[in-house]
Motif scaffolding. Sequence first.
Motif, PDB file in Angstrom:
ATOM      1  N   LYS A 104       0.829  -1.205   0.000  1.00 30.27           N
ATOM      2  CA  LYS A 104       0.000   0.000   0.000  1.00 30.27           C
ATOM      3  C   LYS A 104       0.863   1.255   0.000  1.00 30.27           C
ATOM      4  O   LYS A 104       1.685   1.445   0.896  1.00 30.27           O
ATOM      5  CB  LYS A 104      -0.932  -0.003   1.220  1.00 30.27           C
ATOM      6  N   TYR A 105       0.628   2.091  -1.008  1.00 32.16           N
ATOM      7  CA  TYR A 105       1.228   3.417  -1.048  1.00 32.16           C
ATOM      8  C   TYR A 105       0.260   4.403  -0.399  1.00 32.16           C
ATOM      9  O   TYR A 105      -0.948   4.164  -0.358  1.00 32.16           O
ATOM     10  CB  TYR A 105       1.502   3.852  -2.496  1.00 32.16           C
ATOM     11  N   PRO A 106       0.778   5.538   0.091  1.00 31.34           N
ATOM     12  CA  PRO A 106      -0.098   6.547   0.707  1.00 31.34           C
ATOM     13  C   PRO A 106      -1.207   6.984  -0.239  1.00 31.34           C
ATOM     14  O   PRO A 106      -0.986   7.149  -1.439  1.00 31.34           O
ATOM     15  CB  PRO A 106       0.878   7.702   1.004  1.00 31.34           C
ATOM     16  N   ALA A 107      -2.383   7.149   0.294  1.00 28.41           N
ATOM     17  CA  ALA A 107      -3.554   7.652  -0.439  1.00 28.41           C
ATOM     18  C   ALA A 107      -4.025   6.700  -1.543  1.00 28.41           C
ATOM     19  O   ALA A 107      -4.788   7.103  -2.421  1.00 28.41           O
ATOM     20  CB  ALA A 107      -3.305   9.041  -1.010  1.00 28.41           C
ATOM     21  N   GLU A 108      -3.547   5.473  -1.528  1.00 28.30           N
ATOM     22  CA  GLU A 108      -4.017   4.481  -2.487  1.00 28.30           C
ATOM     23  C   GLU A 108      -4.524   3.260  -1.731  1.00 28.30           C
ATOM     24  O   GLU A 108      -4.173   3.043  -0.570  1.00 28.30           O
ATOM     25  CB  GLU A 108      -2.893   4.048  -3.432  1.00 28.30           C
ATOM     26  N   GLY A 109      -5.353   2.460  -2.414  1.00 24.43           N
ATOM     27  CA  GLY A 109      -5.773   1.210  -1.813  1.00 24.43           C
ATOM     28  C   GLY A 109      -4.664   0.180  -1.886  1.00 24.43           C
ATOM     29  O   GLY A 109      -3.732   0.306  -2.674  1.00 24.43           O
ATOM     30  N   VAL A 165       3.815   0.423   2.672  1.00 25.14           N
ATOM     31  CA  VAL A 165       3.372  -0.402   3.794  1.00 25.14           C
ATOM     32  C   VAL A 165       2.952  -1.759   3.244  1.00 25.14           C
ATOM     33  O   VAL A 165       2.200  -1.835   2.267  1.00 25.14           O
ATOM     34  CB  VAL A 165       2.198   0.249   4.549  1.00 25.14           C
ATOM     35  N   TYR A 166       3.433  -2.819   3.855  1.00 23.01           N
ATOM     36  CA  TYR A 166       3.133  -4.174   3.417  1.00 23.01           C
ATOM     37  C   TYR A 166       2.231  -4.849   4.448  1.00 23.01           C
ATOM     38  O   TYR A 166       2.547  -4.895   5.636  1.00 23.01           O
ATOM     39  CB  TYR A 166       4.430  -4.975   3.241  1.00 23.01           C
ATOM     40  N   PRO A 226      -9.295   3.217  -3.725  1.00 22.34           N
ATOM     41  CA  PRO A 226      -8.384   4.105  -3.001  1.00 22.34           C
ATOM     42  C   PRO A 226      -8.860   4.453  -1.597  1.00 22.34           C
ATOM     43  O   PRO A 226      -8.096   5.004  -0.808  1.00 22.34           O
ATOM     44  CB  PRO A 226      -8.332   5.345  -3.883  1.00 22.34           C
ATOM     45  N   GLY A 227     -10.112   4.164  -1.301  1.00 23.51           N
ATOM     46  CA  GLY A 227     -10.620   4.429   0.042  1.00 23.51           C
ATOM     47  C   GLY A 227     -11.292   5.782   0.185  1.00 23.51           C
ATOM     48  O   GLY A 227     -11.079   6.702  -0.617  1.00 23.51           O
TER      49      GLY A 227
END
Lengths: 113, 116
Positions: A38-43, A87-88, B109-110
Amino acid sequence: DQQVKQNSPSLSVQEGRISILNCDYTNSMFDYFLWYKKYPAEGPTFLISISSIKDKNEDGRFTVFLNKSAKHLSLHIVPSQPGDSAVYFCAASVVDSSYKLIFGSGTRLLVRP
Amino acid sequence: GAGVSQSPSNKVTEKGKDVELRCDPISGHTALYWYRQSLGQGLEFLIYFQGNSAPDKSGLPSDRFSAERTGGSVSTLTIQRTQQEDSAVYLCASSLMLAGGGETQYFGPGTRLLVL
């Protein structure tokens, strides 16, 4: 009661070296395991998975190892690249109810150039 | 070939108000899931829809939470009388459902919800 645990909240690795992310689980019924990135601001995006009938699955630079007796799995990234910084999340499920993924709390990986 | 989309991307609301979060799954995916991620936590399963079957609501934290999936496609997650502890990122995912299980879930993306 956390069924999937990622005990290291963060990991820092030099570019080109191996990154090893660990995950432990408590439910012996789990038979399918996945890693998401997971990258910031992404799913989260799917990275690699492994069935409990295997102990290793490899896809390019990514390898997942499963040790059923220890209820432990790990993700190896070789060689690590700065773009791997994310983040994993480790996740697990029971195949006959595979819709319900149980996630760990994640490990933030930083790959230093 | 669009992926899973969610709206709004951010939502700020006052405690006690109702909110609706929307998810558009990948076309052709019959399964749809809602998760939420609170600060510093992993993803927490909320609810699952599969075709015309009754949804699995076992992850919903209280009766203030409900979800619908209309026409087997778009889903709406509704939180009534929001509380500050509802603040989180709400993630939607979809997947094919094939025999044998283990299908990959594709996430949107949430929606980042902040309850003041």
